[in-house]
Design an enzyme around this catalytic site. Structure first.
Site, PDB file in Angstrom:
ATOM      1  N   ASP A 163      -1.868 -20.622 -37.802  1.00 36.93           N
ATOM      2  CA  ASP A 163      -2.005 -19.362 -37.068  1.00 36.93           C
ATOM      3  C   ASP A 163      -1.610 -19.519 -35.593  1.00 36.93           C
ATOM      4  O   ASP A 163      -1.256 -20.604 -35.145  1.00 36.93           O
ATOM      5  CB  ASP A 163      -3.462 -18.882 -37.228  1.00 36.93           C
ATOM      6  N   GLU A 196       2.740 -16.356 -37.216  1.00 39.83           N
ATOM      7  CA  GLU A 196       2.901 -16.081 -35.789  1.00 39.83           C
ATOM      8  C   GLU A 196       3.146 -14.598 -35.576  1.00 39.83           C
ATOM      9  O   GLU A 196       3.469 -14.166 -34.457  1.00 39.83           O
ATOM     10  CB  GLU A 196       4.019 -17.025 -35.301  1.00 39.83           C
ATOM     11  N   TRP A 197       2.951 -13.824 -36.648  1.00 41.14           N
ATOM     12  CA  TRP A 197       2.975 -12.358 -36.640  1.00 41.14           C
ATOM     13  C   TRP A 197       4.327 -11.753 -36.251  1.00 41.14           C
ATOM     14  O   TRP A 197       4.394 -10.594 -35.846  1.00 41.14           O
ATOM     15  CB  TRP A 197       1.864 -11.808 -35.736  1.00 41.14           C
ATOM     16  N   GLY A 198       5.383 -12.558 -36.295  1.00 39.28           N
ATOM     17  CA  GLY A 198       6.715 -12.019 -36.015  1.00 39.28           C
ATOM     18  C   GLY A 198       7.012 -11.853 -34.539  1.00 39.28           C
ATOM     19  O   GLY A 198       8.053 -11.306 -34.166  1.00 39.28           O
ATOM     20  N   ASP A 218      -1.555  -8.084 -38.891  1.00 38.63           N
ATOM     21  CA  ASP A 218      -2.344  -8.160 -40.128  1.00 38.63           C
ATOM     22  C   ASP A 218      -2.307  -6.870 -40.952  1.00 38.63           C
ATOM     23  O   ASP A 218      -2.390  -5.757 -40.415  1.00 38.63           O
ATOM     24  CB  ASP A 218      -3.807  -8.476 -39.792  1.00 38.63           C
TER      25      ASP A 218
HETATM   26  C1  GLA Z   1      -5.071 -13.890 -37.931  1.00 42.91           C
HETATM   27  C2  GLA Z   1      -4.151 -13.950 -39.159  1.00 42.91           C
HETATM   28  C3  GLA Z   1      -4.937 -13.501 -40.383  1.00 42.91           C
HETATM   29  C4  GLA Z   1      -6.158 -14.376 -40.569  1.00 42.91           C
HETATM   30  C5  GLA Z   1      -7.023 -14.350 -39.315  1.00 42.91           C
HETATM   31  C6  GLA Z   1      -8.153 -15.364 -39.382  1.00 42.91           C
HETATM   32  O1  GLA Z   1      -5.414 -12.561 -37.624  1.00 42.91           O
HETATM   33  O2  GLA Z   1      -3.026 -13.156 -38.974  1.00 42.91           O
HETATM   34  O3  GLA Z   1      -4.117 -13.544 -41.537  1.00 42.91           O
HETATM   35  O4  GLA Z   1      -5.745 -15.696 -40.853  1.00 42.91           O
HETATM   36  O5  GLA Z   1      -6.254 -14.643 -38.157  1.00 42.91           O
HETATM   37  O6  GLA Z   1      -8.919 -15.386 -38.226  1.00 42.91           O
END
Ligand code: GLA
Length: 407
Positions: A163, A196-198, A218
């Site tokens: 993450d 890394e959410w892009g 998310d």
């Molecule tokens: C981030 C990630 C999620 C999850 C949470 C856990 O938000 O994007 O998929 O792993 O952390 O805290």
């Protein structure tokens, strides 16, 4: 030859030998460190992850129960493999900086749990973070990458989700590269999931670093969230393929949306060759949820060995028509009704030639006739010589597989 010349020559030979040795060591060094594990995730990874349903509220009994259920519900047979513990398993680092599991939630430690999962014929995954802390404030791997990777390998970890919280000032590519090298040095093949959410376009640098990368923030168990994430995949299909996938986040099937919405969500994730990581309580599923998650014909679309993502071909009155090239000149077709009203569709194949110029695929319905299989009804429904019509409930799909009629 003069003595001086002789010793000069000897010296030069020695230097050459040294140089060769240095070069060999560097080359060996680069094979040891500078790559990801190849031959992993050649089709999108399939498994289960604790986060979407349980959040931080996890313990070893829950994880064991999920492993049991993955087998007993038929999910393992349908292709699901990984049981992945997300955030909150971590306890503390000891005086030598080794990471330990939270001893209240995981009293027998992670290795025992990995052994349990392996004994079921499944694989085991874990979560960490490139920063100082995880998103839930547990110890992250920053500064401990090689040590943590060795620990994970020793525990029998097969998959690492990594993450991006608490990473201020870090360069994403560099941080993920460090963990990739650490995993490789530890020697156990581990699927590396970049989370890394892009934010810094991991699709542009992730191919040689990880096996999948999150493309967005998310997901939540609402149709709006699912569709928003789907829309954000536009333009990314060029970057995915066997061993390196776009990850539009884990599944929310069975987490509260309607059956229609769950079916649409699952179908579309298969149409875009997404990793299929279930995020619901596997030990408490409705019959419909099991039927969605284990529909092998739909899963086969996701797992097709070409590894080509589908694309939106057309959109009419809130119904999107998606095509995905498959092996043996097959195609998957999905009609996605995004509206809150039922829709009737009528598709005249012969008026369309579908071209995927990126991957050089073409379906010319004037030249080729295809058999049509309805993947949710599990029925053969004629050929492309005739127009196709169907009713699609709100927020639902009709999903087909086309295979050329053999002459
Ligand atoms: C981030 C990630 C999620 C999850 C949470 C856990 O938000 O994007 O998929 O792993 O952390 O805290």
């Amino acid at each position: 030859m003069l003595d001086r010349e002789k010793s000069k020559k000897k010296y030069a030979t020695k230097r050459l030998a040294m140089l060769v040795l240095v070069l060999e060591l560097t080359a060996a060094g680069s094979t040891i460190y500078a790559q990801k594990f190849r031959d992993l995730a050649l089709t999108p990874p399939m498994g289960w992850n604790s986060w979407n349903k349980f959040g931080c509220d996890i313990n070893e009994d829950i994880i064991k129960r999920m492993a049991d259920a993955m087998v007993s519900t038929g999910m393992k047979d349908a292709g699901y493999q990984y049981i992945i513990i997300d955030d909150c398993w971590q306890g503390y680092r000891d005086s030598l900086a080794f990471i330990h599991a939270d001893s209240v939630r995981f009293p027998h430690g992670i290795k025992a749990l990995a052994d349990y999962v392996h004994a079921k014929g499944l694989k085991f995954g874990l979560y960490s973070d490139a920063g100082w802390r995880t998103c839930q404030g547990r110890p992250g791997s920053r500064g401990h990458e090689f040590q943590d990777a060795k620990t994970y390998a020793g525990w029998g970890v097969d998959y690492l989700k990594y993450d991006w919280c608490y990473t201020e000032w870090l360069n994403a590519e560099g941080a993920y590269l460090t963990m990739r090298d650490a995993l490789y040095a530890a020697g156990r093949p581990i699927v590396f999931s970049i989370c890394e959410w892009g934010e810094s376009k991991p699709w542009e640098w992730g191919k040689d670093i990880g096996h999948l990368w999150r493309t967005t923030g998310d997901i939540t168990p609402y149709f709006g969230s699912v569709m928003q994430i789907l829309d954000m995949q536009k333009g990314l299909r060029a970057y995915a393929g066997p061993g390196h996938w776009n990850d539009p986040d884990m599944l929310e099937v069975g987490n509260g949306m309607s059956v229609n919405e769950d079916r649409a969500h699952f179908s579309m994730w298969c149409m875009i060759a997404a990793p299929l990581i279930a995020g619901n309580d596997l030990s408490n599923m409705s019959r419909e949820t099991i039927a969605i998650l284990t529909n092998k014909e739909v899963i086969n679309v996701d797992q097709d060995s070409l590894g080509i993502e589908g694309f939106e071909y057309a959109s009419v009155d809130s119904v999107e028509i998606w095509f995905k090239p498959l092996t043996n000149n097959n195609w998957a077709v999905c009609f996605l009704n995004r509206s809150t009203k039922p829709r009737t569709i009528n598709f005249s194949w012969k008026q369309h030639t579908v071209i995927d110029s990126l991957f050089n695929k073409k379906a010319n319905f004037k030249l080729t006739t295809y058999n049509i299989r309805d993947l949710w009804a599990r029925k053969d429904v004629g050929t492309t010589d005739k127009d196709f019509s169907a009713n699609i409930p709100a927020h639902d799909v009709v999903m087909l597989r086309l295979s050329p009629v053999k002459k």
